[in-house]
Design a protein around this motif. Sequence first.
Motif, PDB file in Angstrom:
ATOM      1  N   GLY A   1       0.794  -1.220   0.000  1.00 27.07           N
ATOM      2  CA  GLY A   1       0.000   0.000   0.000  1.00 27.07           C
ATOM      3  C   GLY A   1       0.826   1.268   0.000  1.00 27.07           C
ATOM      4  N   TYR A   2       2.154   1.149   0.252  1.00 29.22           N
ATOM      5  CA  TYR A   2       3.018   2.322   0.297  1.00 29.22           C
ATOM      6  C   TYR A   2       3.909   2.428  -0.937  1.00 29.22           C
ATOM      7  N   GLU A   3       3.572   1.722  -1.990  1.00 30.23           N
ATOM      8  CA  GLU A   3       4.446   1.668  -3.151  1.00 30.23           C
ATOM      9  C   GLU A   3       4.744   3.048  -3.743  1.00 30.23           C
ATOM     10  N   GLU A   4       3.768   3.948  -3.706  1.00 30.91           N
ATOM     11  CA  GLU A   4       3.947   5.277  -4.295  1.00 30.91           C
ATOM     12  C   GLU A   4       4.613   6.262  -3.344  1.00 30.91           C
ATOM     13  N   TYR A   5       4.829   5.856  -2.107  1.00 26.40           N
ATOM     14  CA  TYR A   5       5.360   6.769  -1.101  1.00 26.40           C
ATOM     15  C   TYR A   5       6.780   6.438  -0.658  1.00 26.40           C
ATOM     16  N   ARG A   6       7.214   5.229  -0.903  1.00 28.53           N
ATOM     17  CA  ARG A   6       8.463   4.789  -0.277  1.00 28.53           C
ATOM     18  C   ARG A   6       9.690   4.930  -1.166  1.00 28.53           C
ATOM     19  N   ARG A   7       9.509   5.287  -2.431  1.00 33.16           N
ATOM     20  CA  ARG A   7      10.632   5.395  -3.350  1.00 33.16           C
ATOM     21  C   ARG A   7      10.352   6.445  -4.404  1.00 33.16           C
ATOM     22  N   PHE A   8      11.325   7.303  -4.663  1.00 31.82           N
ATOM     23  CA  PHE A   8      11.201   8.334  -5.692  1.00 31.82           C
ATOM     24  C   PHE A   8      12.486   8.339  -6.506  1.00 31.82           C
ATOM     25  N   GLN A   9      12.346   8.300  -7.813  1.00 37.30           N
ATOM     26  CA  GLN A   9      13.510   8.440  -8.674  1.00 37.30           C
ATOM     27  C   GLN A   9      13.685   9.908  -9.037  1.00 37.30           C
TER      28      GLN A   9
ATOM     29  N   LYS B   1      18.157  -1.837  -2.633  1.00 37.08           N
ATOM     30  CA  LYS B   1      18.180  -2.829  -3.711  1.00 37.08           C
ATOM     31  C   LYS B   1      16.818  -3.497  -3.874  1.00 37.08           C
ATOM     32  N   LEU B   2      16.127  -3.711  -2.753  1.00 38.27           N
ATOM     33  CA  LEU B   2      14.793  -4.307  -2.803  1.00 38.27           C
ATOM     34  C   LEU B   2      13.847  -3.443  -3.629  1.00 38.27           C
ATOM     35  N   TYR B   3      14.016  -2.131  -3.554  1.00 40.81           N
ATOM     36  CA  TYR B   3      13.154  -1.201  -4.271  1.00 40.81           C
ATOM     37  C   TYR B   3      13.673  -0.863  -5.668  1.00 40.81           C
ATOM     38  N   GLY B   4      14.763  -1.487  -6.085  1.00 40.51           N
ATOM     39  CA  GLY B   4      15.284  -1.249  -7.421  1.00 40.51           C
ATOM     40  C   GLY B   4      16.063   0.035  -7.562  1.00 40.51           C
ATOM     41  N   ALA B   5      16.554   0.568  -6.459  1.00 39.96           N
ATOM     42  CA  ALA B   5      17.311   1.820  -6.486  1.00 39.96           C
ATOM     43  C   ALA B   5      18.805   1.545  -6.606  1.00 39.96           C
ATOM     44  N   ASP B   6      19.581   2.613  -6.790  1.00 43.61           N
ATOM     45  CA  ASP B   6      21.036   2.500  -6.838  1.00 43.61           C
ATOM     46  C   ASP B   6      21.603   2.222  -5.449  1.00 43.61           C
ATOM     47  N   ASP B   7      22.918   2.053  -5.378  1.00 41.68           N
ATOM     48  CA  ASP B   7      23.580   1.843  -4.100  1.00 41.68           C
ATOM     49  C   ASP B   7      23.264   2.973  -3.127  1.00 41.68           C
ATOM     50  N   TYR B   8      23.047   2.594  -1.886  1.00 39.11           N
ATOM     51  CA  TYR B   8      22.824   3.564  -0.819  1.00 39.11           C
ATOM     52  C   TYR B   8      24.148   4.234  -0.476  1.00 39.11           C
ATOM     53  N   VAL B   9      24.161   5.587  -0.511  1.00 39.24           N
ATOM     54  CA  VAL B   9      25.391   6.331  -0.231  1.00 39.24           C
ATOM     55  C   VAL B   9      25.236   7.363   0.878  1.00 39.24           C
ATOM     56  N   SER B  10      23.997   7.680   1.284  1.00 41.23           N
ATOM     57  CA  SER B  10      23.839   8.714   2.306  1.00 41.23           C
ATOM     58  C   SER B  10      22.599   8.491   3.151  1.00 41.23           C
ATOM     59  N   THR B  11      22.762   8.634   4.463  1.00 41.34           N
ATOM     60  CA  THR B  11      21.626   8.716   5.357  1.00 41.34           C
ATOM     61  C   THR B  11      21.069  10.125   5.321  1.00 41.34           C
ATOM     62  N   GLU B  12      19.809  10.271   5.610  1.00 37.46           N
ATOM     63  CA  GLU B  12      19.190  11.578   5.814  1.00 37.46           C
ATOM     64  C   GLU B  12      17.809  11.358   6.405  1.00 37.46           C
ATOM     65  N   MET B  13      17.112  12.443   6.742  1.00 31.98           N
ATOM     66  CA  MET B  13      15.883  12.316   7.518  1.00 31.98           C
ATOM     67  C   MET B  13      14.686  13.034   6.907  1.00 31.98           C
ATOM     68  N   GLU B  14      14.821  13.578   5.696  1.00 33.05           N
ATOM     69  CA  GLU B  14      13.755  14.463   5.227  1.00 33.05           C
ATOM     70  C   GLU B  14      13.343  14.318   3.764  1.00 33.05           C
ATOM     71  N   ALA B  15      14.257  13.985   2.869  1.00 29.24           N
ATOM     72  CA  ALA B  15      14.045  14.225   1.439  1.00 29.24           C
ATOM     73  C   ALA B  15      12.843  13.493   0.859  1.00 29.24           C
ATOM     74  N   ALA B  16      12.626  12.236   1.248  1.00 28.76           N
ATOM     75  CA  ALA B  16      11.476  11.506   0.692  1.00 28.76           C
ATOM     76  C   ALA B  16      10.164  12.147   1.116  1.00 28.76           C
ATOM     77  N   ALA B  17      10.087  12.618   2.363  1.00 28.11           N
ATOM     78  CA  ALA B  17       8.860  13.260   2.846  1.00 28.11           C
ATOM     79  C   ALA B  17       8.620  14.596   2.157  1.00 28.11           C
TER      80      ALA B  17
END
Length: 352
Positions: free
Chosen positions: A181-189, A257-273
């Motif tokens: 149910g969160y498919e449109e919220y959990r990943r942004f290219q 990787k589960l979401y089909g994204a590139d390698d994880y390179v940075s933590t952060e707390m805001e950008a997806a929201a």
Amino acid sequence: MTRFFPLTRSRALCAAALALALSGCAVTSGGASSPAGTTTAAAAPIEVKVFVGAMFEIGKNTGDRAGEFQNWYERYWKDAKPVTVPGALNPVFCNTDGVCGSVLGMGKVNSSSSMQAILLNPAFDFSKAYYVISGVGGTPPQRGTIGDVSWATWLVDFDLGHRWAPEENTPGAPTFMPRKGYEEYRRFQINPALVGWAMQLSANTPLKDSEGARNYRLRYPDAAARRAPSVYTGTHVTGDTFFHGPGMSKQAQYIAKLYGADDYVSTEMEAAAITLVIRRSHPTDRVMSLRGAVNFDQGNPKETTLQHLDPAPGETAGGFAETVENISNVGSRFVDHVVSHWPQWREGVPAR
């Protein structure tokens, strides 16, 4: 039944005075008055060309120890007047070139609620705006180092799913499962064309470094951790917690990787929201996330995760001041190019 009262002398005088006062002015739609026969047009909204959103500032916007906003502020808004926006954590500043910015607050709720208030405020026109979500973060020592600056190719939410304790699972198996149910919220290219432009404009930016950071890197055996700072791209993982340790770092990479994204390179707390809030009002093909690495997301092999989280005096990574300056130096190359070539950028990302 309507009742009528006789017009006494005092009432007549009041009525005459009121009529005289009203005859000399006209009320505009903005509620202000102007001489009879004229109107005062409401101020046109500011056309925002680029909006820079930082998450925190340590003290003042200028003149003291810099947080995420100060270097941007000193570059673009030292002469700008603050615009107070109801619902936003801090004022918005805009220069005459259409570059605006604000400190949105740390974490998903703080930052996204501020962004929502700013987007909906009639003082601004965001219909053609580009966004640079700017701040510091951590990086896995296998992929980055202190002082690095990365442009996101993907934004992945670390929290939208099911998570359980490792001891309640098969040893070594993932302890995270996405929630349906969160498919449109959990990943942004992020728009690949936009990322391409950002790298073309900023990849060769000279980056500052510090002796403290150089010495700290030597605690890690990884080649990426020991190198000098650079500009590159990858996935930024948004989580409301400051996750640390090799286990959490491995989980962040697993989710990317589960979401089909590139390698994880940075933590952060805001950008997806923040990106989700922007998408409610505008397209997100003009959104960028820019992060500078001020720490590793895990300790070196000789320290525990708790020791890494709570270092002894003199045992911190160093390089914070240099990194926040690197962020604005890298990001401003993109901002300045967009503004100086606005006719080509106004309607969309131009071909390179």
